[in-house]
Design a protein around this motif. Structure first.
Motif, PDB file in Angstrom:
ATOM      1  N   ALA D 131      36.997  43.155  45.806  1.00 31.54           N
ATOM      2  CA  ALA D 131      38.395  43.015  46.229  1.00 31.54           C
ATOM      3  C   ALA D 131      39.131  44.312  45.919  1.00 31.54           C
ATOM      4  O   ALA D 131      38.997  44.864  44.829  1.00 31.54           O
ATOM      5  N   TYR D 132      39.894  44.799  46.909  1.00 34.04           N
ATOM      6  CA  TYR D 132      40.789  45.947  46.701  1.00 34.04           C
ATOM      7  C   TYR D 132      42.065  45.372  46.120  1.00 34.04           C
ATOM      8  O   TYR D 132      42.716  44.538  46.746  1.00 34.04           O
ATOM      9  N   VAL D 133      42.422  45.813  44.936  1.00 39.42           N
ATOM     10  CA  VAL D 133      43.575  45.173  44.286  1.00 39.42           C
ATOM     11  C   VAL D 133      44.607  46.177  43.802  1.00 39.42           C
ATOM     12  O   VAL D 133      44.352  46.982  42.903  1.00 39.42           O
ATOM     13  N   PRO D 138      48.837  41.850  45.025  1.00 36.89           N
ATOM     14  CA  PRO D 138      47.427  41.448  45.047  1.00 36.89           C
ATOM     15  C   PRO D 138      47.116  40.390  46.102  1.00 36.89           C
ATOM     16  O   PRO D 138      47.978  39.609  46.482  1.00 36.89           O
ATOM     17  N   LEU D 139      45.898  40.419  46.536  1.00 35.83           N
ATOM     18  CA  LEU D 139      45.345  39.340  47.341  1.00 35.83           C
ATOM     19  C   LEU D 139      45.214  38.109  46.452  1.00 35.83           C
ATOM     20  O   LEU D 139      44.813  38.203  45.297  1.00 35.83           O
ATOM     21  N   LYS D 140      45.493  36.971  47.011  1.00 36.70           N
ATOM     22  CA  LYS D 140      45.303  35.744  46.229  1.00 36.70           C
ATOM     23  C   LYS D 140      43.838  35.585  45.839  1.00 36.70           C
ATOM     24  O   LYS D 140      42.950  35.882  46.608  1.00 36.70           O
ATOM     25  N   TRP D 142      42.026  37.127  43.765  1.00 35.03           N
ATOM     26  CA  TRP D 142      41.212  38.311  43.467  1.00 35.03           C
ATOM     27  C   TRP D 142      40.530  38.201  42.111  1.00 35.03           C
ATOM     28  O   TRP D 142      39.467  38.808  41.894  1.00 35.03           O
ATOM     29  N   LYS D 145      36.842  37.608  41.914  1.00 38.01           N
ATOM     30  CA  LYS D 145      35.868  38.592  42.409  1.00 38.01           C
ATOM     31  C   LYS D 145      35.290  39.377  41.239  1.00 38.01           C
ATOM     32  O   LYS D 145      36.021  39.807  40.340  1.00 38.01           O
ATOM     33  N   ALA D 167      55.475  43.614  54.873  1.00 32.95           N
ATOM     34  CA  ALA D 167      55.191  42.179  54.749  1.00 32.95           C
ATOM     35  C   ALA D 167      56.427  41.350  55.050  1.00 32.95           C
ATOM     36  O   ALA D 167      56.332  40.247  55.600  1.00 32.95           O
ATOM     37  N   GLN D 221      45.262  48.687  54.217  1.00 29.98           N
ATOM     38  CA  GLN D 221      46.137  47.832  53.413  1.00 29.98           C
ATOM     39  C   GLN D 221      47.476  47.577  54.110  1.00 29.98           C
ATOM     40  O   GLN D 221      48.015  46.480  54.045  1.00 29.98           O
ATOM     41  N   SER D 224      47.028  45.000  56.719  1.00 32.17           N
ATOM     42  CA  SER D 224      46.894  43.664  56.141  1.00 32.17           C
ATOM     43  C   SER D 224      48.268  43.075  55.827  1.00 32.17           C
ATOM     44  O   SER D 224      48.527  41.897  56.076  1.00 32.17           O
ATOM     45  N   ALA D 225      49.170  43.918  55.317  1.00 27.66           N
ATOM     46  CA  ALA D 225      50.514  43.423  55.007  1.00 27.66           C
ATOM     47  C   ALA D 225      51.327  43.185  56.283  1.00 27.66           C
ATOM     48  O   ALA D 225      52.121  42.243  56.366  1.00 27.66           O
TER      49      ALA D 225
END
Lengths: 342, 342, 342, 342
Positions: D131-133, D138-140, D142, D145, D167, D221, D224-225
């Motif tokens: 996971a890229y954090v 953060p991604l839920k 994470w 991982k 976002a 990223q 994704s947002a």
């Protein structure tokens, strides 16, 4: 020999003028003035240059004395804006050629002056006698004008890459963003805690965003080349070095490529001794121009963004100030453009 | 919790005291004063530290208000010499412990003070209540004294290597020469053209030779350890860095070797957390101590010259000033010596 | 026009030689060699100088090709010690004048060379053809020698202040201590983690103590002036700046004063264009000489220690290396001493 | 106590990991590896940290030995991209938690990896475990991982200001231009002439334009947002300082004001200890965050251009690398977020 004086030589621009003009083979440096240093030997204040300054002393910055001095052909004003105009008037009336490094005669409009400098223009009448001259992109007939406004440091770094592109229609005038980095001498020579070594070393910051004073002359010159108003985004930063400006301009590509930019640049700047076009794709770096009167420019195409990236670098005290002023003197007095310039 | 105040916190020593004391687990930072910054939030002035300063504000530097403040156990004076003594008197009379970072209580003799600082000592009577304390080479009973004179930056870098050698007779007190390099913060935080970034970057110079003010306290402390007067040659230099002092001392070897020096040093400094003896022959470097309260020391023998070379390095604002003051507070108040110190 | 070549021009000394010789009005720069850069345009490697380098290319560093090149009158060797001698031999035999910037011909004794450089001298026979020449304190008849050993950077900064004092008996040769600070370019241009920006910025350190290689030539020259052996303590330090050396020498006063030192200096250096004696009591600073071929010297008396403090500063790449080499070329070829030098 | 190892600790990220983890109260630093330094005491290589490193030694960077070491709970990989994946695989299989500071697990797509890093992804299968954090966005889930990809330095400085705005729909994803300045440590610790002190001091330059490697993770990223692809213009520059990144982002205002940006930022970052929103209109400066794990962000509206200017600054080695990795460890292992971080 052109007999010249420098007014307000205590700052960095003044010091570099002293450096250049004291060794210029076509110039006799006849007067160096400073309110704060009057009476001191110039060699004592600038020990680095002492060998070539002889017994020259700072005198008072006295406008009428300078105006009446028959031993002066030209005067360089290295004064704060608002103050320079008061010196320019009597010198102009006495028939001296004036090279002004301040902002007082850079703008055509007193209203824009007031908007950006926060005060009424001190002598709007005199604007007619003045010409803003970037030597590589000059207004026709500027040599007839007795009062030459020398471009600012940031403006030079932005105008040199942009003017030929706007003038030729290679790019359009929308959505231009200039991000610039300046060395600390751009802030002038003054006792200020914020510019002390300890506060500046190893630290960088943005400042003057979004409406830095230099924006006014940049936009006025760009508009003149484009033939219509230009609004620019100007993003200055302060970085920990003494001298040098690095400018990166992002502009919509208008369907053009890096090659098109090179063509427009070469058409304008071929044979201009102080503009170096990096045609091989390398990017400029400030150490390559610091200590010289040169400006290096380069272009890359960001095809993904459909934007061109124009980069430039110059020494803010030479091509960005005093070197350019001497270059203008050379041209105005019919000397070789490069004489006396590193 | 020790409740402390810092007087004169606008300078670099004051800023580092704020940094250290605001995060010290045994301390409540109850007052931070500055004549020029009174009324401003401390977090605004020192944005780097903002997260731990809450709503603390600078107050006026008012000696009697501080003296009457029942919420204060100890006060750190980060004031110019000549000014500090005026604050120390009421604080002393009010029973506060005072840690003075100025030179006002460093010298035993008002005459020497006058010779080196050019003015009469402001409160010679108070000298009896004061102790000059280098924590690694303290006078016995210093903890009883209410007024602690914290050593200067150069003196610390010179005394730490020399004191044990003179006290143990390893070396004699003749012909000692200390060449030192200091970062620019040693000159304090002030608006001064000479300490601007542009004037300091990329340039080094000697200064204060041969009779820098710090010589007075260095010689007084060396004499105390040697049991007889000591005259030292002190050669300070300014080098382009923000923090750090590098000191190189040359002293006749008195028939001794580097090994003898190491023995004397280890005997004095074994188990002292902030003195690191480089036993492996490497030489110290300022980057290894900047940001810490440590002083690194090393010795080499120049057999050809029959001289020992003693080198040391420290952070002038930590071990050379504010860090050492906090170390002294820890010791005086019976805390662990290293607590709150980097 | 003197037709010159530069061998080993990839380093800092070589770059400054290229800078000086490419704009020297009495010189034609006919060859620039480098093992690692052969085939590249010189203008590409040194973009700062590009305007005056035309199409000149680096060629291989081939000693016999250079020796057979009839278009060369003089050759500058900017090579590591041990390597330079191998080039000097064929050039010498071909009748070229050689200016060697390495240590290979600086010492009269191959034994001292071996002691300090850790290897046998590569060509002891050739030492007879060589002269070590400090232009302001030259051996008589040096102009007849075909092979000129150019002094090192530290040695120049130490010899200029000391030689006239020892030669005139103003001081004696005992107990001389030289503490020196050098900018990072003194270490040469090489990929080395220890000299990376991140490791060097904002940090200072002693190094090379007590027996730095340059000690050998310093002591040999001092002995020659004093008429008897001299042992010196040499304390070099590395400080965070690109160019410049600051030297502070402490020497017993021998009953003499600062005035006596000034007399001896003026007697030797009056009318020497590159030595500036600071007679007004100010101390030298490196920024005042960096970028020039000048060395500034000053003296103060530490009466309490009965010692004289001699200070000097120079640009290590100009007066300390390449500038001095060009100065020697000017003198040897009968040009004006200052021509082509900043 | 979490028992951790650091692999590849010879570089700057590794050094800062050693600094942080050796003094972290919730961590036992059990292994420090380096191919080039194996066998050396860590205290010898990092003398600044020597007091807290005891007898810890560098060991070989041996993936299977680390995997089999039962004394390790977590491993930090401070290795070049392409190399890190080879270590991650056995550690993952052995059930260790892995914090990877390289780019190997930052991208979801092996194709984008190949496009930007010029080689096939070394272990695409393992991407699923990663996971890229960015801890503040953060991604839920994470924390479940086992393999955490720590964001790069530039990306952190760009993502923190932009992610909440995209976002929340405050801005749109077109025409975003990020101009960034990095200190030299961003280039890593390596022997490279171009990064030597002499080449970097007092000089700035653009580089890596228009397609720097970090663009790949930034765009992924942001997309994704935003919920849709984003193309960014990324304009990195190198400036003469050791540590620190300053980022200035220009984005069309979408009819919004600075106040709208502040609302979106506060909604996302209120109570996040390492994000400081400059609400008072001041601009960030790198010295205010260097040495801390904080990122400072600010916004200004350029109404004339209808663009928002977002600025940020961070320490590239702390919030931009090792500090953020430790922050992620704290969060993943359920410790207080700020523990062990300056």
């Amino acid at each position: 020999m052109i007999r010249v004086g420098i007014v307000g030589a205590s700052g960095y621009s003044g010091e570099v003028l002293v450096e250049l003009l004291s060794s210029h083979p076509g110039v006799e440096l006849a007067a160096v003035t400073s309110r704060s240093l009057a009476g001191k030997p110039v060699a004592e204040v600038f020990p680095r240059l002492s060998h070539r300054l002889g017994s020259l002393q700072f005198t008072e910055s006295d406008a009428s004395a300078l105006a009446q001095n028959d031993g002066l052909d030209a005067v360089f004003l290295a004064l704060p804006h608002g103050v320079a105009a008061g010196f320019a008037r009597p010198l102009f009336e006495a028939g001296k050629t004036v090279f002004d490094l301040s902002a007082d005669f850079r703008l055509g409009s007193p209203d824009v002056y007031k908007e950006f400098y926060g005060q009424d223009h001190p002598d709007p009448e005199l604007l007619k006698a003045a010409a803003y001259v970037l030597p590589e992109f000059p207004l026709k007939g500027w040599q007839e004008k007795p009062l030459i406004a020398c471009p600012g440091c940031y403006p030079t770094s932005i105008l040199i890459p942009l003017l030929p592109l706007l003038a030729s229609g290679t790019i359009q005038s929308k959505d231009i963003i200039a991000s610039c980095m300046s060395g600390v001498s751009g802030a002038g020579k003054k006792a200020n805690e914020d510019f002390s070594y300890c506060e500046r070393t190893e630290s960088a910051r943005p400042y003057g965003q979004p409406k830095h004073r230099h924006l006014s002359e940049i936009e006025e010159q760009l508009a003149s080349a484009a033939g219509s108003p230009v609004i620019l985004q100007f993003l200055p930063h302060l970085v920990p070095m003494r001298r040098g400006i690095v400018t990166t301009i992002s502009v919509p590509d208008n369907g053009k490529t890096a090659e098109d930019v090179l063509v427009a640049w070469k058409s304008q700047y071929a044979n201009r001794p102080f503009v170096r076009i990096l045609e091989d794709g390398t990017l400029p770096e400030s150490k390559n121009v610091v200590g010289t009167n040169r400006i290096d420019i380069a272009v890359r195409h960001d095809a993904r963004m459909q934007r061109l990236i124009l980069t430039s670098t110059e020494d803010n005290l030479l091509k960005g100030a005093s070197g350019q002023a001497v270059q203008l003197m050379n041209l105005k007095f019919g000397l070789e453009e490069t004489i006396g310039l590193p």
